[in-house]
Design an enzyme around this catalytic site. Structure first.
Site, PDB file in Angstrom:
ATOM      1  N   ARG A 162       0.591  -1.242   0.425  1.00 50.13           N
ATOM      2  CA  ARG A 162      -0.140  -0.171  -0.519  1.00 50.13           C
ATOM      3  C   ARG A 162       0.711   1.510  -0.566  1.00 50.13           C
ATOM      4  O   ARG A 162       0.009   2.211  -0.664  1.00 50.13           O
ATOM      5  CB  ARG A 162      -1.004   0.286   1.830  1.00 50.13           C
ATOM      6  CG  ARG A 162      -2.290  -0.995   1.195  1.00 50.13           C
ATOM      7  CD  ARG A 162      -2.598  -1.404   2.345  1.00 50.13           C
ATOM      8  NE  ARG A 162      -1.948  -2.491   3.432  1.00 50.13           N
ATOM      9  CZ  ARG A 162      -2.371  -2.405   4.328  1.00 50.13           C
ATOM     10  NH1 ARG A 162      -3.364  -1.814   4.962  1.00 50.13           N
ATOM     11  NH2 ARG A 162      -2.215  -3.638   4.953  1.00 50.13           N
ATOM     12  N   LYS A 222       9.200  -0.274   3.488  1.00 43.37           N
ATOM     13  CA  LYS A 222       8.355   0.493   4.048  1.00 43.37           C
ATOM     14  C   LYS A 222       8.884   1.016   5.299  1.00 43.37           C
ATOM     15  O   LYS A 222       8.969   2.128   6.276  1.00 43.37           O
ATOM     16  CB  LYS A 222       6.565  -0.619   4.619  1.00 43.37           C
ATOM     17  CG  LYS A 222       5.848   0.748   5.604  1.00 43.37           C
ATOM     18  CD  LYS A 222       4.452   0.320   5.904  1.00 43.37           C
ATOM     19  CE  LYS A 222       4.446  -1.137   6.326  1.00 43.37           C
ATOM     20  NZ  LYS A 222       3.284  -1.751   6.397  1.00 43.37           N
ATOM     21  N   ASN A 226      37.317  42.410   5.807  1.00 42.88           N
ATOM     22  CA  ASN A 226      35.685  42.881   5.369  1.00 42.88           C
ATOM     23  C   ASN A 226      35.510  42.285   4.264  1.00 42.88           C
ATOM     24  O   ASN A 226      36.709  42.870   3.182  1.00 42.88           O
ATOM     25  CB  ASN A 226      36.159  44.261   5.544  1.00 42.88           C
ATOM     26  CG  ASN A 226      34.604  44.752   4.739  1.00 42.88           C
ATOM     27  OD1 ASN A 226      33.168  44.661   6.258  1.00 42.88           O
ATOM     28  ND2 ASN A 226      34.212  45.295   3.732  1.00 42.88           N
ATOM     29  N   ASN A 276      37.642  29.139  -7.597  1.00 39.10           N
ATOM     30  CA  ASN A 276      38.145  28.176  -7.355  1.00 39.10           C
ATOM     31  C   ASN A 276      38.142  26.740  -8.050  1.00 39.10           C
ATOM     32  O   ASN A 276      38.891  25.636  -7.855  1.00 39.10           O
ATOM     33  CB  ASN A 276      37.263  27.518  -5.498  1.00 39.10           C
ATOM     34  CG  ASN A 276      35.598  27.140  -6.105  1.00 39.10           C
ATOM     35  OD1 ASN A 276      35.208  27.944  -6.733  1.00 39.10           O
ATOM     36  ND2 ASN A 276      35.741  26.787  -5.077  1.00 39.10           N
TER      37      ASN A 276
HETATM   38  C1  UD1 Z   1      -2.293  -5.752  11.183  1.00 35.47           C
HETATM   39  C2  UD1 Z   1      -3.546  -7.080  12.175  1.00 35.47           C
HETATM   40  C3  UD1 Z   1      -4.944  -5.882  12.274  1.00 35.47           C
HETATM   41  C4  UD1 Z   1      -4.667  -4.600  13.399  1.00 35.47           C
HETATM   42  C5  UD1 Z   1      -3.041  -4.310  12.250  1.00 35.47           C
HETATM   43  C6  UD1 Z   1      -2.929  -3.036  13.298  1.00 35.47           C
HETATM   44  C7  UD1 Z   1      -3.226  -8.931  10.691  1.00 35.47           C
HETATM   45  C8  UD1 Z   1      -3.999  -9.943  10.440  1.00 35.47           C
HETATM   46  N1  UD1 Z   1      -3.462  -8.428  11.423  1.00 35.47           N
HETATM   47  O1  UD1 Z   1      -2.964  -5.675  10.669  1.00 35.47           O
HETATM   48  O2  UD1 Z   1      -5.724  -7.149  13.197  1.00 35.47           O
HETATM   49  O3  UD1 Z   1      -5.541  -4.037  13.242  1.00 35.47           O
HETATM   50  O4  UD1 Z   1      -2.146  -4.738  12.452  1.00 35.47           O
HETATM   51  O5  UD1 Z   1      -1.746  -1.840  12.678  1.00 35.47           O
HETATM   52  O6  UD1 Z   1      -1.780  -9.796  12.233  1.00 35.47           O
HETATM   53  N2  UD1 Z   1       3.923  -8.532   7.763  1.00 35.47           N
HETATM   54  C9  UD1 Z   1       5.537  -9.518   7.794  1.00 35.47           C
HETATM   55  N3  UD1 Z   1       5.264 -10.892   6.945  1.00 35.47           N
HETATM   56  C10 UD1 Z   1       4.205 -10.795   6.423  1.00 35.47           C
HETATM   57  C11 UD1 Z   1       2.427 -10.144   6.834  1.00 35.47           C
HETATM   58  C12 UD1 Z   1       3.082  -8.860   7.834  1.00 35.47           C
HETATM   59  O7  UD1 Z   1       6.148  -8.874   8.836  1.00 35.47           O
HETATM   60  O8  UD1 Z   1       3.653 -11.879   5.884  1.00 35.47           O
HETATM   61  C13 UD1 Z   1       4.594  -7.259   8.946  1.00 35.47           C
HETATM   62  C14 UD1 Z   1       4.548  -6.390   8.277  1.00 35.47           C
HETATM   63  O9  UD1 Z   1       5.268  -6.345   8.187  1.00 35.47           O
HETATM   64  C15 UD1 Z   1       3.622  -5.168   9.648  1.00 35.47           C
HETATM   65  C16 UD1 Z   1       2.841  -5.976  10.317  1.00 35.47           C
HETATM   66  O10 UD1 Z   1       3.487  -7.331  10.283  1.00 35.47           O
HETATM   67  O11 UD1 Z   1       4.288  -4.490  10.200  1.00 35.47           O
HETATM   68  C17 UD1 Z   1       1.589  -6.007  10.169  1.00 35.47           C
HETATM   69  O12 UD1 Z   1       0.514  -6.581   8.942  1.00 35.47           O
HETATM   70  P1  UD1 Z   1      -0.284  -5.452   8.325  1.00 35.47           P
HETATM   71  O13 UD1 Z   1       0.096  -6.089   6.468  1.00 35.47           O
HETATM   72  O14 UD1 Z   1       0.663  -4.093   7.999  1.00 35.47           O
HETATM   73  O15 UD1 Z   1      -0.713  -6.050   8.729  1.00 35.47           O
HETATM   74  P2  UD1 Z   1      -2.083  -4.801   8.837  1.00 35.47           P
HETATM   75  O16 UD1 Z   1      -3.364  -5.484   7.738  1.00 35.47           O
HETATM   76  O17 UD1 Z   1      -2.158  -3.621   9.069  1.00 35.47           O
HETATM   77 CA    CA Z   2      -0.451  -2.225   9.315  1.00 35.56          CA
END
Ligand code: UD1
Ligand code: CA
Length: 489
Positions: free
Chosen positions: A16, A23, A393, A402
């Site tokens: 996103r 990110k 001055n 330069n």
């Molecule tokens: C997640 C939560 C959601 C919460 C929200 C809060 C889950 C399924 N959902 O959603 O309940 O309300 O955060 O901000 O946990 N990541 C990995 N590997 C992956 C997928 C994600 O390391 O395969 C990491 C991402 O880099 C990120 C974090 O996990 O830092 C959360 O993932 P993201 O995809 O941002 O989840 P949200 O949709 O925000």
């Molecule tokens: Ca997130």
């Protein structure tokens, strides 16, 4: 023995953000997102409040960051500060935790419980993490989590409670029913989980039918079904908001900016208009300094006390002494000693060093040059690769030439007490001796002896300059010699 470790999930695709930069490396208040999270975790050190009996409190908990395979830039940005685990395919947050199992299990001592945190919620505070640890320790539940009230819960997992208020599950937005979608208590993705329980239950998380991912939040329902009352810490959304796209990045920026400015204001810095002032978290500013509107200060800048900065100034990675004044000017990697005035509309480039009481006025540019104490350079001049002595001055429009097309820039030396006439050009390398004077429009392509007036193009000596110590000796003046340049105010 420390009882816990911290695990940060940063392997997500970050789709996103629509960016080639991972990110967690996007800057927030001048520092990568992930750095904010690491700093909050590291803050758990050196405070005995965080320690359960028998635990040392001096060191931060070991930190493991889960990254994707192509995350060399993240690894090198934070090398030495944490351990890394690799998630080879982005199959969801539960899979990301599983990918860290070998690294977490190799820690000695093995952590009894694990803080699991998102890499994309940079506004978290150490205080909030302490509350989460406390809630976990006081309960028999294998899992504690942080929730927040979100007036607009779109995009967050909803915290579903039963009629007695106990948590039953966290339901991701795509899986919510109509009534669940209306819930405003949201999961923030900050958990504290008993480590052995985690490894026992993680393999049982099922692939989500809609997204095809393995959701860490499914552990919440498992613990609830085992009859545990899951403790929650409720946090302001300001501290836990996730950054998924650049709109949220800008929202987070304005929140963190406000925090930084408030900390500075409470420490004795006047900020006339916080709404138009941008200061990075790493910047240090002394007491009674006043920051005027439309000013940006970033990087490792330090500013002394009783300075006046702005309006309309940009300062990056510069060291500024006490009682300096920077008006409408741009400073990069510059050093200013005390009581220096710059601007309006001047530009100090890397390596500019202005000693005490230097006064730079309009359209002055200085690069890789030392300007000695008390020297004045009031109007549209350029000093590059120059060493300028004290109390010189520099008249309007004086320029060090330069660059002659070869890679090594040529140096100009202007000694103490010299008086540089308007529009003087120094064809470097060249030295202007102590107390010497150039006439207006002089093109100086040979060294000027101390105490000598030179004029013309190319500049040639006319006479000794009158000083208190010596009488004036007057060689014949050529009829076409231009008049001596005026000193500039
Ligand atoms: C997640 C939560 C959601 C919460 C929200 C809060 C889950 C399924 N959902 O959603 O309940 O309300 O955060 O901000 O946990 N990541 C990995 N590997 C992956 C997928 C994600 O390391 O395969 C990491 C991402 O880099 C990120 C974090 O996990 O830092 C959360 O993932 P993201 O995809 O941002 O989840 P949200 O949709 O925000
Ligand atoms: Ca997130």
């Amino acid at each position: 023995m420390r009882g816990f470790a911290a695990l940060v999930l940063a392997a997500g695709k970050g789709t996103r953000m629509r960016s080639r930069l991972p990110k967690v490396l996007h800057p927030l208040a001048g520092r990568p997102l992930l750095e904010h999270t690491l700093t909050a975790i590291e803050g758990l050190a050196t405070n005995s409040e965080t320690s359960a009996p028998g635990e040392a409190s001096d060191d931060p908990p070991p930190i493991v960051v889960v990254v994707s395979q192509d995350a060399d830039s993240i690894r090198s940005a934070f090398a030495g500060r944490c351990l890394f685990a690799t998630q080879s395919a982005q199959l969801g947050t539960a899979d990301a935790v599983l990918a860290a199992q070998p690294t977490l299990s190799s820690l000695s001592p093995s952590p009894a419980y694990t803080l699991i945190l998102p890499g994309d919620a940079p506004l978290l505070t150490t205080k909030m993490l302490r509350s989460l640890l406390e809630a976990f320790r006081q309960s028999d539940s294998p899992l504690a989590l942080v929730s927040a009230q979100a007036p607009d819960p779109t995009g967050y997992g909803r915290v579903v409670r039963d009629e007695r208020g106990r948590i039953c599950a966290v339901v991701e937005e795509k899986d919510t029913s109509d009534w669940q979608r209306a819930i405003t208590e949201v999961n923030t993705s900050h958990y504290c989980i008993r480590t052995d329980w985690l490894w026992e239950h993680l393999p049982h998380v099922q692939r989500n039918a809609i997204s095809g991912e393995y959701y860490l939040v499914d552990l919440v329902e498992m613990a609830a079904k085992q009859g545990y009352t899951i403790p929650t810490v409720s946090a302001p959304l300001d501290e836990v908001m996730g950054v998924n796209d650049r709109v949220q990045l800008a929202q987070a920026e304005s929140l963190v900016r406000r925090r930084i400015l408030e900390r500075l204001m409470l420490s004795g810095v006047t900020i006339i208009d916080p709404a138009s002032t941008f200061i990075a978290a790493s910047v240090k500013i002394g007491q009674d300094t006043v920051i005027h509107p439309f000013t940006t200060i970033s990087g490792s800048a330090t500013i002394g006390s009783e300075c006046v900065i702005g309006p309309h100034s940009v300062i990056r990675d510069s060291q500024i002494g006490n009682q300096c004044e920077i008006v409408g000017s741009w400073l990069e990697e510059a050093t200013l000693e005390a009581n220096v005035h710059v601007g309006p509309m001047s530009h100090l480039r890397p390596g500019a060093h202005l000693a005490t009481n230097v006064h730079l006025g309009n359209y002055a540019e200085v690069k890789k040059s030392f300007i000695g104490a008390g020297t004045q350079m009031h109007h549209f001049s350029y000093m590059g690769d120059a060493t300028v002595g004290e109390n010189v001055n520099i008249g309007a429009g004086a320029i060090t030439c330069n660059y002659d097309g070869t890679p090594i820039k040529k140096k100009t030396l202007i000694e103490d007490g010299a008086s540089v006439g308007s529009d003087t050009l120094f064809i470097a390398p060249v030295t202007m001796g102590q107390g010497a004077t150039t006439g207006a429009g002089a093109v100086v392509n040979h060294d000027v002896a101390p105490g000598t007036l030179v004029v013309g193009m190319p500049a040639r000596p006319i006479r000794r300059v009158h000083t208190k110590q010596e009488g004036e000796s007057t060689p014949p003046t050529p009829p076409d010699a231009p008049a001596r340049g005026e000193g500039e105010e």
